[in-house]
Design a protein around this motif. Structure first.
Motif, PDB file in Angstrom:
ATOM      1  N   VAL A  52      51.824 -56.027  15.185  1.00  0.00           N
ATOM      2  CA  VAL A  52      52.189 -55.286  13.984  1.00  0.00           C
ATOM      3  C   VAL A  52      51.251 -54.087  13.838  1.00  0.00           C
ATOM      4  O   VAL A  52      50.051 -54.263  13.641  1.00  0.00           O
ATOM      5  N   PRO A  53      51.784 -52.859  13.910  1.00  0.00           N
ATOM      6  CA  PRO A  53      50.916 -51.698  13.729  1.00  0.00           C
ATOM      7  C   PRO A  53      50.574 -51.498  12.252  1.00  0.00           C
ATOM      8  O   PRO A  53      51.312 -51.941  11.372  1.00  0.00           O
ATOM      9  N   ASP A  54      49.458 -50.849  12.015  1.00  0.00           N
ATOM     10  CA  ASP A  54      49.105 -50.449  10.654  1.00  0.00           C
ATOM     11  C   ASP A  54      49.789 -49.124  10.333  1.00  0.00           C
ATOM     12  O   ASP A  54      50.031 -48.310  11.231  1.00  0.00           O
ATOM     13  N   LYS A  55      50.067 -48.924   9.054  1.00  0.00           N
ATOM     14  CA  LYS A  55      50.561 -47.616   8.627  1.00  0.00           C
ATOM     15  C   LYS A  55      49.392 -46.636   8.685  1.00  0.00           C
ATOM     16  O   LYS A  55      48.235 -47.036   8.503  1.00  0.00           O
ATOM     17  N   PRO A  56      49.658 -45.371   8.936  1.00  0.00           N
ATOM     18  CA  PRO A  56      48.563 -44.385   9.001  1.00  0.00           C
ATOM     19  C   PRO A  56      47.777 -44.314   7.691  1.00  0.00           C
ATOM     20  O   PRO A  56      48.346 -44.431   6.607  1.00  0.00           O
ATOM     21  N   GLY A  57      46.481 -44.152   7.825  1.00  0.00           N
ATOM     22  CA  GLY A  57      45.617 -43.963   6.651  1.00  0.00           C
ATOM     23  C   GLY A  57      45.384 -45.191   5.800  1.00  0.00           C
ATOM     24  O   GLY A  57      45.054 -45.069   4.617  1.00  0.00           O
ATOM     25  N   THR A  58      45.512 -46.390   6.360  1.00  0.00           N
ATOM     26  CA  THR A  58      45.363 -47.619   5.565  1.00  0.00           C
ATOM     27  C   THR A  58      44.094 -48.401   5.888  1.00  0.00           C
ATOM     28  O   THR A  58      43.959 -49.549   5.462  1.00  0.00           O
ATOM     29  N   THR A  59      43.165 -47.784   6.589  1.00  0.00           N
ATOM     30  CA  THR A  59      41.945 -48.501   6.981  1.00  0.00           C
ATOM     31  C   THR A  59      41.192 -49.031   5.770  1.00  0.00           C
ATOM     32  O   THR A  59      40.783 -50.198   5.743  1.00  0.00           O
ATOM     33  N   GLN A  60      41.006 -48.210   4.759  1.00  0.00           N
ATOM     34  CA  GLN A  60      40.253 -48.634   3.568  1.00  0.00           C
ATOM     35  C   GLN A  60      40.957 -49.789   2.859  1.00  0.00           C
ATOM     36  O   GLN A  60      40.316 -50.757   2.453  1.00  0.00           O
ATOM     37  N   GLU A  64      39.704 -53.671   2.125  1.00  0.00           N
ATOM     38  CA  GLU A  64      39.676 -54.200   0.757  1.00  0.00           C
ATOM     39  C   GLU A  64      40.349 -55.565   0.645  1.00  0.00           C
ATOM     40  O   GLU A  64      39.881 -56.428  -0.102  1.00  0.00           O
ATOM     41  N   VAL A  65      41.458 -55.759   1.350  1.00  0.00           N
ATOM     42  CA  VAL A  65      42.222 -57.009   1.205  1.00  0.00           C
ATOM     43  C   VAL A  65      42.002 -57.980   2.362  1.00  0.00           C
ATOM     44  O   VAL A  65      42.665 -59.017   2.443  1.00  0.00           O
ATOM     45  N   ARG A  66      41.067 -57.673   3.224  1.00  0.00           N
ATOM     46  CA  ARG A  66      40.821 -58.490   4.425  1.00  0.00           C
ATOM     47  C   ARG A  66      40.500 -59.953   4.090  1.00  0.00           C
ATOM     48  O   ARG A  66      41.016 -60.872   4.728  1.00  0.00           O
ATOM     49  N   ALA A  67      39.658 -60.181   3.103  1.00  0.00           N
ATOM     50  CA  ALA A  67      39.303 -61.559   2.727  1.00  0.00           C
ATOM     51  C   ALA A  67      40.540 -62.325   2.252  1.00  0.00           C
ATOM     52  O   ALA A  67      40.714 -63.507   2.584  1.00  0.00           O
ATOM     53  N   GLU A  94      32.082 -49.662  18.960  1.00  0.00           N
ATOM     54  CA  GLU A  94      30.664 -49.473  19.295  1.00  0.00           C
ATOM     55  C   GLU A  94      29.787 -50.524  18.623  1.00  0.00           C
ATOM     56  O   GLU A  94      28.653 -50.736  19.030  1.00  0.00           O
ATOM     57  N   SER A  95      30.317 -51.170  17.562  1.00  0.00           N
ATOM     58  CA  SER A  95      29.556 -52.197  16.852  1.00  0.00           C
ATOM     59  C   SER A  95      30.527 -53.252  16.324  1.00  0.00           C
ATOM     60  O   SER A  95      31.732 -53.124  16.474  1.00  0.00           O
ATOM     61  N   ASP A  96      29.979 -54.280  15.683  1.00  0.00           N
ATOM     62  CA  ASP A  96      30.806 -55.324  15.080  1.00  0.00           C
ATOM     63  C   ASP A  96      31.151 -55.026  13.631  1.00  0.00           C
ATOM     64  O   ASP A  96      31.674 -55.894  12.927  1.00  0.00           O
ATOM     65  N   ASP A  97      30.878 -53.833  13.176  1.00  0.00           N
ATOM     66  CA  ASP A  97      31.151 -53.430  11.794  1.00  0.00           C
ATOM     67  C   ASP A  97      32.619 -53.015  11.670  1.00  0.00           C
ATOM     68  O   ASP A  97      33.012 -51.968  12.197  1.00  0.00           O
ATOM     69  N   PRO A  98      33.452 -53.828  10.977  1.00  0.00           N
ATOM     70  CA  PRO A  98      34.888 -53.521  10.873  1.00  0.00           C
ATOM     71  C   PRO A  98      35.190 -52.152  10.254  1.00  0.00           C
ATOM     72  O   PRO A  98      36.224 -51.576  10.535  1.00  0.00           O
ATOM     73  N   GLY A 131      50.673 -52.725   1.733  1.00  0.00           N
ATOM     74  CA  GLY A 131      51.048 -51.501   2.439  1.00  0.00           C
ATOM     75  C   GLY A 131      50.241 -51.189   3.685  1.00  0.00           C
ATOM     76  O   GLY A 131      50.287 -50.065   4.185  1.00  0.00           O
ATOM     77  N   VAL A 132      49.503 -52.162   4.216  1.00  0.00           N
ATOM     78  CA  VAL A 132      48.711 -51.933   5.427  1.00  0.00           C
ATOM     79  C   VAL A 132      49.604 -52.026   6.667  1.00  0.00           C
ATOM     80  O   VAL A 132      49.631 -51.111   7.488  1.00  0.00           O
ATOM     81  N   TRP A 133      50.330 -53.124   6.801  1.00  0.00           N
ATOM     82  CA  TRP A 133      51.158 -53.336   7.993  1.00  0.00           C
ATOM     83  C   TRP A 133      52.464 -52.562   7.919  1.00  0.00           C
ATOM     84  O   TRP A 133      53.122 -52.500   6.880  1.00  0.00           O
ATOM     85  N   ASP A 134      52.867 -52.026   9.040  1.00  0.00           N
ATOM     86  CA  ASP A 134      54.164 -51.365   9.200  1.00  0.00           C
ATOM     87  C   ASP A 134      55.106 -52.374   9.857  1.00  0.00           C
ATOM     88  O   ASP A 134      55.359 -52.317  11.061  1.00  0.00           O
TER      89      ASP A 134
END
Length: 150
Positions: A52-60, A64-67, A94-98, A131-134
């Protein structure tokens, strides 16, 4: 003094006589490969590979809803309906920081009766609701896995 090639007699045997199942030969000593047993889904069910791809610009929003997303996975994991899953990244992090990941989306292997059941599960997820997943562009494929490693 002429150089002589020595050809192993084994090369002239039929392939079936040379084949050694579950053995990979890199040296003189064979390396045994142990694969996990393949478990088949219950009757009427099938394994599905989902990307499942993410919609563009939804990283933040994803962060926020990851937990909540992880909390929503628990019943599926406990019932073993979800076999494996996780993030799909556009490049090696480059790191383990999501917050620094270059997210593409998510992948999942699950057991379900139909593609419609898979879509219904995706629609219930907080990543879809927020609205994260497309999900309209999700790749949902029936899969028959030949091997698994623990």
């Amino acid at each position: 003094m002429a150089f002589r090639f020595r050809i192993p007699r084994r090369l002239f045997q039929p392939v079936s006589a040379r084949a050694q199942p579950n053995t990979i030969k890199f040296t003189r000593n064979p390396v045994k490969v142990q694969m996990a047993s393949i478990s088949t889904p219950p009757p009427g069910k099938f394994e599905w590979l989902v990307v499942v791809p993410d919609k563009p610009g939804t990283t933040q929003k994803r962060l926020e809803v990851r937990a909540q997303h992880f909390e929503g996975l628990k019943p599926y994991i406990e019932s073993q309906q979800f076999k494996t899953g996780g993030a799909v990244l556009k490049d090696k992090p480059e790191s383990d920081d999501p917050s620094k990941f270059d997210w593409y989306g998510s992948t999942l292997v699950l057991v379900a009766e139909s593609k419609e059941e898979v879509k219904a599960i995706l629609e219930k997820d907080i990543y879809t609701k927020s609205g994260v997943w497309d999900t309209e562009n999700a790749l949902i494929l029936a899969a028959k896995f030949a091997f698994r490693f623990p």
